[in-house]
Design a protein around this motif. Structure first.
Motif, PDB file in Angstrom:
ATOM      1  N   LEU A 389     -27.706 -27.395   7.571  1.00 31.15           N
ATOM      2  CA  LEU A 389     -28.180 -28.373   8.543  1.00 31.15           C
ATOM      3  C   LEU A 389     -29.481 -27.901   9.191  1.00 31.15           C
ATOM      4  N   SER A 390     -29.533 -26.629   9.541  1.00 31.60           N
ATOM      5  CA  SER A 390     -30.762 -26.088  10.147  1.00 31.60           C
ATOM      6  C   SER A 390     -31.906 -26.090   9.141  1.00 31.60           C
ATOM      7  N   VAL A 435     -27.391 -10.315  14.717  1.00 34.82           N
ATOM      8  CA  VAL A 435     -26.444 -11.245  15.342  1.00 34.82           C
ATOM      9  C   VAL A 435     -25.114 -11.221  14.583  1.00 34.82           C
ATOM     10  N   SER A 436     -25.178 -11.164  13.236  1.00 32.72           N
ATOM     11  CA  SER A 436     -23.962 -11.122  12.416  1.00 32.72           C
ATOM     12  C   SER A 436     -23.106  -9.912  12.760  1.00 32.72           C
ATOM     13  N   ALA A 437     -23.756  -8.765  12.976  1.00 28.89           N
ATOM     14  CA  ALA A 437     -23.035  -7.538  13.303  1.00 28.89           C
ATOM     15  C   ALA A 437     -22.358  -7.638  14.676  1.00 28.89           C
ATOM     16  N   VAL A 438     -23.085  -8.158  15.655  1.00 28.77           N
ATOM     17  CA  VAL A 438     -22.543  -8.289  17.014  1.00 28.77           C
ATOM     18  C   VAL A 438     -21.358  -9.260  17.033  1.00 28.77           C
ATOM     19  N   VAL A 439     -21.497 -10.378  16.304  1.00 22.29           N
ATOM     20  CA  VAL A 439     -20.431 -11.382  16.252  1.00 22.29           C
ATOM     21  C   VAL A 439     -19.184 -10.806  15.587  1.00 22.29           C
ATOM     22  N   ILE A 470     -22.210 -19.911  14.430  1.00 20.12           N
ATOM     23  CA  ILE A 470     -23.326 -20.860  14.289  1.00 20.12           C
ATOM     24  C   ILE A 470     -24.705 -20.212  14.465  1.00 20.12           C
ATOM     25  N   PRO A 471     -24.947 -19.375  15.504  1.00 23.60           N
ATOM     26  CA  PRO A 471     -26.303 -18.816  15.668  1.00 23.60           C
ATOM     27  C   PRO A 471     -26.820 -18.073  14.437  1.00 23.60           C
ATOM     28  N   GLN A 472     -25.989 -17.231  13.818  1.00 22.80           N
ATOM     29  CA  GLN A 472     -26.459 -16.482  12.650  1.00 22.80           C
ATOM     30  C   GLN A 472     -26.708 -17.405  11.466  1.00 22.80           C
TER      31      GLN A 472
END
Length: 600
Positions: A389-390, A435-439, A470-472
């Motif tokens: 989508l992005s 971001v993937s790692a933090v999530v 979603i953010p990543q």
């Protein structure tokens, strides 16, 4: 010498004029045939992706395979499928042409999807269903796996023909010698990826939902039906297409240049201007435009050294092409070699995207997938829609708003250069992986402290909402809009005309390299960390592992890759554009006319 230079330049003018005249004879319909071509691509991707996007879940829930095995099967299949595009490109260029290759390949893809659908529809073609409380499940028999692999092979053959040809075939419908045609090609690449992404979104939502919540048999039957419709839609536009005839594979020319350069490696290059001291010949009916001489990879120039032993035909061509090549052939090979370092950098770039296709599905399975307070659960494979989508939204904004705005300041046709576009995407992979790692660290912590249930044969389900992914996924989608589209555009515009099918296959070969590399990395990390003090990073139960460490490792790799890409970009030399060639030819034409007037 002056007469020789004038004669050579006059010949170049005639060759260029003949090429333009040949183009004018073709009836380019441009956007009028796009409904058939993009429609075919859309339904073909709806069919293929509708099956492949949820195949990881299918292998682990219906065929009862473990996570690592299923993940490796998918990666190897994707890698082999993309690598096979080289063979498809060769056969298309040398024997069948793009139209015939696409037409046959979509039918073969339909048969492959039908075979996979039958593994669900026929009870004896898959293992018995595993009980919810059972920790040990019966795996597939040799015969069941053999039939599944048969379906994979048919899909591989179909993709080998469709993937390298469809973009080049679409671009063939625009006249490259007109301004409207050039703009049409630029927009075609953006809208091609837009419709491609749209097809992916429908696949990972509607089709995946039917597969996961209604019926695997129906969910796998729909993609097969869509693939059949794709074939019929493509054939409907048969009489309207510009069909470029096969003119022999450029692979032969590439091999000839390399072999002859090795044979003549001990001969010294002439000190005078290479343009006039090396063998310079372009066939009269060549589809390729004349390439200017470049001073990179000069060792290959030795293939164009004319020695007393070399013989020429009456028309000026080499009598023995495995002993003498033209400087035009050498420059065509240089176009390919210049791209290879950037291609390798794109292989490393795609590692970040690969995790959003595979590992994230396992993360989603052990997360809270409920939508709000309803009982509806988002299928694990459907989260990838936010990536697509992005990509779709950004491509529309980029093509219609960003490019025209930036073009006013830079004067460049695409707003920024192709490599600048790709570089932005490469940079965005770094925050994507961070971001993937933090999530993942957050998901794991909540799974260990406040679980909401147990996933059979896996472990605790985290109370973290799956929407946190979603953010990543958005970052990865925007990065793809920059790098993937830029990569395809780079190959198409900087390869000789007869190598454009190879250009398409090179993109998919990069994805193949990523699939194999991803399989290798996951397998190595899985085995080497199994006995480490931190424990296995990627176990069957992600809650007992440290997947976040794996993401941090990939982040470091992408930082190094960005530096490598910047070095390659600084060194890279774009192929001279048609407009520049026209200016040069006009100047040569004036010089030739002046010389003729002086002689008269």
């Amino acid at each position: 010498m002056m007469e020789r230079e004038t004669g050579t330049k006059t010949m170049e003018i005639n060759e260029k004029k003949e090429s333009i005249e040949n183009n004018e004879k073709l009836n380019y319909r441009g956007w009028k045939v796009m409904p058939y071509i993009i429609g075919n691509e859309t339904f073909e991707k709806l069919g293929a992706i509708g099956t492949l996007s949820n195949l990881l879940v299918y292998l682990t829930t219906v065929f009862n395979l473990d996570n690592i095995t299923a993940n490796n099967i998918i990666n190897i299949f994707n890698g082999s499928t993309n690598l096979a595009t080289l063979i498809g490109a060769f056969l298309s260029d040398a024997y069948f042409g793009r139209y015939n290759t696409i037409a046959v390949s979509t039918i073969v893809s339909f048969l492959g999807l039908l075979a996979i659908q039958l593994t669900s529809a026929i009870k004896n073609l898959h293992p018995p269903q595993c009980g919810k409380e059972s920790s040990i499940c019966k795996g597939p028999t040799v015969g069941q796996m053999a039939f599944l692999v048969f379906g994979f092979v048919l899909l591989l053959i179909g993709a080998a023909g469709v993937r390298p040809c469809n973009m080049a075939f679409g671009a063939d419908q625009f006249n490259p010698n007109t301004e409207s045609g050039k703009k049409g090609i630029n927009s075609f690449f953006n809208w091609y990826f837009f419709t491609f992404t749209f097809a992916q979104m429908v696949s990972v939502t509607v089709i995946v939902y039917i597969q996961s919540n209604v019926s695997w048999t129906l969910g796998l039957g729909i993609p097969a039906a869509l693939m059949l419709f794709s074939s019929l839609l493509f054939l409907m536009g048969s009489k309207l297409y510009v069909k470029v005839k096969p003119s022999g594979s450029p692979v032969t020319n590439i091999l000839q240049v390399i072999v002859v350069a090795i044979k003549k490696r001990r001969i010294k290059l002439p000190a005078q201007d290479p343009v006039y001291s090396l063998f310079n010949y372009l066939p009269p009916n060549s589809v390729n435009s004349k390439l200017p001489y470049t001073y990179q990879f000069r060792l290959l120039d030795k293939a164009a050294i004319l020695t007393p032993r070399d013989k020429l035909n009456p028309d000026g061509s080499a009598a023995e092409p495995w002993n003498l090549c033209s400087i035009q052939q050498v420059e065509e090979v240089k176009c390919l070699l210049r791209v290879l370092p950037i291609w390798f950098s794109c292989v490393l770039y795609s590692l970040a995207n690969a995790q959003q296709h595979t590992i994230l599905v396992f993360q989603a399975l052990q997360s809270n997938r409920q939508l709000g307070h309803s009982k509806f659960q988002i299928p694990a494979a459907s989260y990838f829609i936010f990536n697509m989508l992005s990509t779709s939204i950004w491509l529309g904004i980029y093509d219609r708003i960003v490019v025209p705005y930036v073009r006013r300041f830079t004067g460049k046709e695409g707003g920024i250069t192709i490599l600048q576009r790709m570089g932005i995407g490469m940079f965005l992979t770094i925050p994507t992986l961070l971001v993937s790692a933090v999530v993942e660290e957050r998901r794991r912590t909540l799974a260990l402290t406040t679980p909401i249930g147990i996933l059979p044969r896996k472990g605790a389900i985290s109370s973290m909402s799956g929407l946190v992914f979603i953010p990543q996924l958005v970052l990865a989608g925007v990065a793809d809009a920059f790098t993937y589209v830029g990569q395809v555009e780079l190959y198409y515009k900087n390869f000789p005309e007869n190598m454009r099918t190879i250009a398409g296959s090179l993109f998919f070969c990069g994805l193949a390299g990523t699939s194999y590399l991803n399989t290798f990395l996951i397998s190595v990390v899985h085995k080497t960390t199994a006995k480490s003090s931190t424990g296995n990073w990627i176990p069957e139960d992600l809650n007992t592992g440290r997947l976040d460490y794996f993401y941090y490792m990939l982040t470091a790799l992408e930082v190094l890759n960005l530096g490598f890409f910047l070095l390659c970009s600084k060194w890279y030399k774009y192929k001279e554009t048609g407009s520049n060639s026209s200016i040069e030819l006009n100047e040569v034409s004036k010089q030739s006319e002046t010389s003729e007037a002086n002689v008269a």
